[in-house]
Design an enzyme around this catalytic site. Structure first.
Site, short mmCIF file in Angstrom:
data_model
loop_
_atom_site.label_atom_id
_atom_site.label_comp_id
_atom_site.label_asym_id
_atom_site.label_seq_id
_atom_site.Cartn_x
_atom_site.Cartn_y
_atom_site.Cartn_z
N ASP A 149 6.32 7.94 4.27
CA ASP A 149 4.72 7.98 4.31
C ASP A 149 5.20 9.11 2.74
O ASP A 149 5.23 9.90 2.37
CB ASP A 149 4.57 8.73 4.78
N ASP A 353 -0.85 4.01 -0.87
CA ASP A 353 0.01 5.09 0.38
C ASP A 353 0.41 3.50 1.16
O ASP A 353 0.64 2.62 1.27
CB ASP A 353 -0.95 4.69 0.99
#
Length: 473
Positions: A149, A353
């Site tokens: 992440d 992302d």
């Protein structure tokens, strides 16, 4: 050596004189003969002395100083008498490239280092829409498949005795010889954790933090232990040992934060990787660890197009880029610039992302892109879950390519990064959607589905994001 040789000649000369004086009458040598012998001995002494003095290969008479000679010169013991001078020079010059390569290699910064690359796989096997990487915690290493992440800083895993954790794979501090214990609640490192609680008046002084993730909340203790990834081990890595979970949507075996904050992998491994990493995410349909996370400058693409990496003080952990426009087919979609512009005051703009599955645009931007896409495919369209532009697969040949335009970089998405198909393959959908319509909807998010089979490199020192096509299925 030459002085000794000169003394030997002198001794020989005086011995000759002595013999002439003692034995000339006995031997019957007349005066003329004796004179000739004496003259010859004198010449012998003189010319041997001159020869020594003028020998180009001789050292100083007192052995002082050092004479430097060519390795293949006349005075060298290595001289090959069978080779001509030009042949010797050619042979010597042929060795120069190796010498230059040796000199070049003396630069310590250019010495080859092993590539630190960790395999990446899609989360299909774990029933999640993210990508996972293999990480070992403690000594001996306890293996976890942690979600990658880029928008989170902290790493965390389920701890032994966790309440509400869905995974049977948990981290056991007692089983690790390198466990460094919990971080103290008054330590500066504790204050760096998002959601850290203040020190209690009584009881444990361990650092506790609470966070929410994907609709769930959890509580964790910030602890320290070694973290092994690829070929490297990072000692005393600070991560969350999850004690309790409310909701079941957090990654079962934990998460590895690659954000830009103080507790991220990027920061805690700065001495190893100098703020540079890249990844290639394989197709989400792949079950194999065929993608890769490359840490540090070694092994990164030498030629890669890039766009400026921006930093927003309102959201300092995120990787902002400047999205200037979107092209659908040959049409430059007219977009309201205020919804694309990078604004540090509002925290708005566009980020890259790895944790979000499909690209999300703020509502006005998405509507404009979707409408132009529909205009070129010509429907009919239905909605399936989050996707509002789904159509019969036979119309797929009409689907246009979509291009994201960044400052200094255009990224044309391949069809596999643009369309998603139903389980039976009869329906295709535009793999994008609108961001949630609330007061915080100021972010456009380039998500992992649109990053499949691309090498995305983050250089936080030079503030660049590079993107290149790379098949890592």
């Amino acid at each position: 050596m030459h002085a000794h040789y000169h003394q030997t000649k002198q001794v020989l000369y005086y011995n000759i004189l002595f013999l002439l004086h003692q034995h000339t009458p006995i031997m019957g040598v007349n005066t003329i003969t004796a004179t000739l012998i004496l003259f010859t001995a004198t010449l012998l002494l003189y010319f041997s002395t001159v020869a020594i003095a003028t020998d180009p290969c001789a050292s100083q008479s007192d052995d002082s100083g050092i004479i430097v000679i060519p390795i293949y010169g006349n005075c060298s013991p290595f001289k090959n008498l069978s080779d001509s001078w030009d042949t010797t020079i050619i042979d010597m010059a042929s060795k120069d490239p190796l010498r230059v390569e040796y000199l070049f290699g003396l630069d310590s910064s250019l010495r080859k280092k092993p590539v630190s690359a960790a395999p990446i796989a899609s989360g299909q096997a774990f029933d999640i829409g993210n990508y996972v990487v293999r990480v070992k915690l403690g000594t001996p290493g306890q293996l976890f498949f942690m979600v990658l992440d880029t928008s989170t800083d902290e790493a965390w895993v389920p701890c032994s005795g966790c309440i509400g954790c869905s995974s049977s794979t948990t981290y056991s501090p007692q089983a690790s010889t390198t466990y460094g214990g919990p971080v103290a609640c008054y330590a500066p490192r504790c204050a760096q954790a998002r959601g850290a609680l203040p020190c209690p008046n009584t009881g444990s002084r361990a650092c506790i933090f609470n966070q929410s993730y994907a609709g769930s909340t959890f509580s964790a203790t910030l602890v320290q232990d070694s973290l092994s990834l690829a070929v490297d081990t990072i000692p005393s890595y600070a991560f969350g040992c999850v004690n309790s979970v409310s909701g079941g949507t957090i990654p079962a075996q934990g998460l590895l934060g690659l954000g830009r904050g103080p507790l991220s992998l990027l920061t805690q491994s700065w001495s190893l990787y100098s703020g540079v990493f890249s990844y290639c995410l394989p197709s989400f349909k792949s079950f194999y660890f065929s993608g890769s996370l490359i840490l540090g400058r070694t092994g990164q693409p030498r030629r890669i197009r890039s766009t400026p990496l921006l930093r927003n003080p309102r959201r300092p952990s995120l990787y902002y880029v400047n999205l200037t426009g979107v092209t659908v087919g040959r049409v430059q979609v007219p977009l309201p610039t205020e919804y694309l512009a990078f604004d540090p005051n509002r925290g708005s703009g566009t980020i890259i992302d790895s944790g979000t599955v499909i690209t999300r645009f703020v509502q006005p931007v998405y509507n404009a892109i979707r409408d132009e896409f529909r205009n070129q495919v010509k429907g009919p369209f239905v909605s399936i879950g989050s996707f509002d532009t789904c159509f019969v697969k036979t119309y797929e040949t009409l689907a246009p390519l979509i291009k994201f335009r960044f400052t200094g970089l255009d990224l044309t998405l391949p069809y596999e990064n643009t369309l998603i198909h139903s389980s039976y393959g009869a329906v295709a959908c535009l793999a994008m959607a609108a961001a949630p319509n609330n007061v915080n909807s100021v972010l456009n998010v380039i998500a992992n589905y649109q990053q499949q089979n691309l090498r995305v490199m983050f250089d936080t020192v030079n503030n660049r994001v590079g993107i290149a096509r790379e098949l890592c299925n």
